[in-house]
Write a protein that holds these residues in place. Structure first.
Motif: not given
Length: 585
Positions: A135, A198, A201, A204-205
């Motif tokens: 992340r 992002l 963390g 997430g993507q």
């Protein structure tokens, strides 16, 4: 729900990378036109986008600058496991590059770790840390990609677009490169809080992809992102609490509430994009298409209903079962005759075959006479090992029975093989409803060599087993041709079983008779032997059984032998093994 648009952060107001790239490309073309193939004009740009040493003094207007004069020093060092060398530099402003090189080196030290030696919880912790690393690196990548696009140096090498340059640089696919560029631009220009989440963390993507795809579709949605209560901050907070699938549903609901007009417009446009392609290829058809949410869910529910619960012995994949369900839907529609009900010939599957081919098919089919064991006693139905496919071919009346002769041919074998042996004829004459018999599916392929195959409407030839399967539940229409394909006579359609007899078979069997299958009659047809029809035997409901469409094709494809004994059906595979319902064992 909306609020007045606020000023975006200063870095979000910088000139777009596309405009900057265009300036660099124009400069490169001017250089080439002047014959300076190894020098470029460097238009002024943000110094922060360059990894250089001391602040660069802007070049004088029109001054030609050689690449060697650029204050960027690259020392490449090969890194284990990397497809490209990792650039490094000794200049202080390039410290982030040194940090990334250190990260790569640290990851290299993990390649020899024996992960199986870790206890369970340690492996789980490692997975969590890997997710956090991915992340955070995704956040770093988005910033780097946006910076590389903005500085414009990628255009110096002649790349047509930044996406093409990124694809070649990172050895990825065009779709992945396009997605990276799209996400980097969105995080830079419209989703600063998302980028921060992002990089730390918290999301997430996949969450980023949902926001880029669903929350930036219209101007009204982009304005709504600025709302203090139900804007980007709200969505980012929810993303940190949900998995990507649940978050997708939330963002779609948020988008509809924020811009209902845009949602209706998207629905209209998606309906106009619905398409289905059915293309004939080598050996079959290729199916592709796209449906909107409502249409797709309707088809999905219908297919799932036809698929039913997966049986214990069903080794098909979900995709294979879904394909069978689609075919079942089509066959149900054709069998019901609801479409074009007033047409002279209702839509149906047409198979064209010559009389000689049909004769050869029946001749090559196994016998309906219950076979006997080598010691002469009848094969015991219900035994773990019983009737094999080979036994049906060698039984009286089968294609490998002692060759029958026509009494009027002076002992010469009948050319079609339709004169039964004395044993087979005697058995058929003595047979009465309720007696034992066999429905074979095995074919003697030696007798089918050189026989013209049947074909579909478009001329596609059919294998013998497919013809046997289709003929099993089809109506037969006779067409007599004369010279030059002149139609001389057309007979009426005939079926082995009348409509009333089919109803009786359905009332008796109630569902597919293959062990472990309970498909209802609406998804099946009657399986029987063509042997009786050819030899003018009795047409009785005892001679047919109800099987679903899938298992009807399965029986013919795998040479499954069905034995009627004591009012029960027994199924044997090609090797004589009894097929049972394992769920009831």
């Amino acid at each position: 729900m909306t609020a007045p648009a606020r000023a975006m952060p200063p870095d979000a107001l910088r000139g777009s990378g596309v405009e900057h790239a265009a300036r660099v490309e124009m400069a490169r073309r001017r250089v080439l036109a002047c014959g300076w193939r190894h020098r470029v004009f460097l238009p002024d740009c943000d110094d922060g986008a360059r990894s250089t040493g001391a602040p660069r003094r802007a070049p004088a207007a029109g001054r030609r600058v050689c690449p060697a004069e650029l204050p960027v020093e690259r020392v490449t060092a090969p890194v284990r496991g990397a497809g490209r060398p990792v650039p490094s530099t000794s200049h202080a402003p390039s410290a982030p590059v040194d940090v990334l090189a250190g990260v790569v080196a640290s990851l290299d030290s993990l390649t020899d770790v024996a992960w199986h030696d870790l206890h369970g919880q340690a492996a789980h912790d490692a997975l969590d840390l890997v997710e956090q690393v991915e992340r955070r690196l995704a956040g770093v990548r988005s910033r780097v990609v946006a910076t590389v696009e903005a500085n414009g140096l990628w255009a110096v090498g002649g790349a047509r677009t930044f996406t093409a340059w990124l694809r070649n640089r990172t050895d990825t696919t065009a779709g992945a490169a396009s997605r990276q560029v799209r996400h980097a631009r969105a995080l830079r220009d419209h989703l600063p809080r998302t980028r921060q989440a992002l990089e730390t963390g918290r999301i997430g993507q996949e969450h980023v992809g949902v926001l880029v795809r669903e929350a930036l579709a219209t101007n009204a949605l982009r304005v709504q992102l600025l709302d203090a209560e139900l804007g980007e901050a709200f969505l980012v907070e929810q993303a940190g609490r949900m998995d990507a699938t649940t978050f997708t549903r939330l963002v779609k609901a948020w988008a509809i509430a924020a811009d209902p007009a845009g949602a209706d417009r998207a629905w209209r446009e998606s309906g106009a994009k619905e398409e289905l392609t059915l293309a004939r290829t080598l050996g079959g058809y290729h199916l592709a298409g796209w449906l909107d949410e409502v249409s797709g869910q309707a088809v999905e529910i219908a297919l799932r209903t036809h698929m039913g619960r997966k049986g214990k012995d069903d080794e098909r994949t979900a995709a294979q079962r879904r394909a069978a369900a689609l075919v079942a839907l089509a066959r149900q529609s054709l069998d019901a005759g609801m479409q074009q009900a007033h047409a002279r010939v209702r839509p149906h599957l047409t198979v064209t075959t010559s009389w000689e081919t049909l004769q050869a098919l029946v001749r090559a089919s196994g016998s309906v006479v219950p076979p006997t064991c080598p010691e002469g006693r009848p094969a015991g139905p219900g035994a773990a090992v019983g009737v094999t496919a080979q036994m049906t071919l060698e039984a009286p009346g089968g294609p490998r029975d002692s060759r029958p002769t026509d009494p009027q041919s002076d002992g010469v074998p009948h050319p079609t093989g339709f004169v039964l042996s004395e044993r087979a004829q005697a058995w058929m004459d003595a047979w009465r409803p309720g007696d034992d018999h066999v429905i074979p599916a095995e074919l003697d392929h030696e007798l089918l060599r050189g026989v013209e195959p049947a074909s579909l409407e478009g001329g596609t030839p059919l294998p013998p087993a497919v013809l046997a399967w289709l003929a099993c539940g089809s109506g037969l229409s006779r067409v007599v041709f004369g010279a030059e394909s002149t139609v001389l006579d057309v007979g009426r359609e005939k079926r082995l079983f009348t409509a009333h007899q089919v109803k009786a078979i359905i009332a008796r069997d109630r569902h597919c008779q293959v062990p472990g299958c309970d498909e209802p009659p609406g998804f099946g047809e009657v399986h029987h032997a063509l042997h009786w029809y050819q030899h003018h035997g009795p047409t009785d409901v005892d001679l047919g059984l109800l099987v679903c469409w899938f298992h009807h094709a399965w029986v013919h494809a795998h040479g499954v032998t069905v034995v009627r004994h004591g009012g029960r059906w027994f199924f044997y595979d090609r090797h004589g093994r009894l097929i049972t319902d394992r769920k009831r064992e």
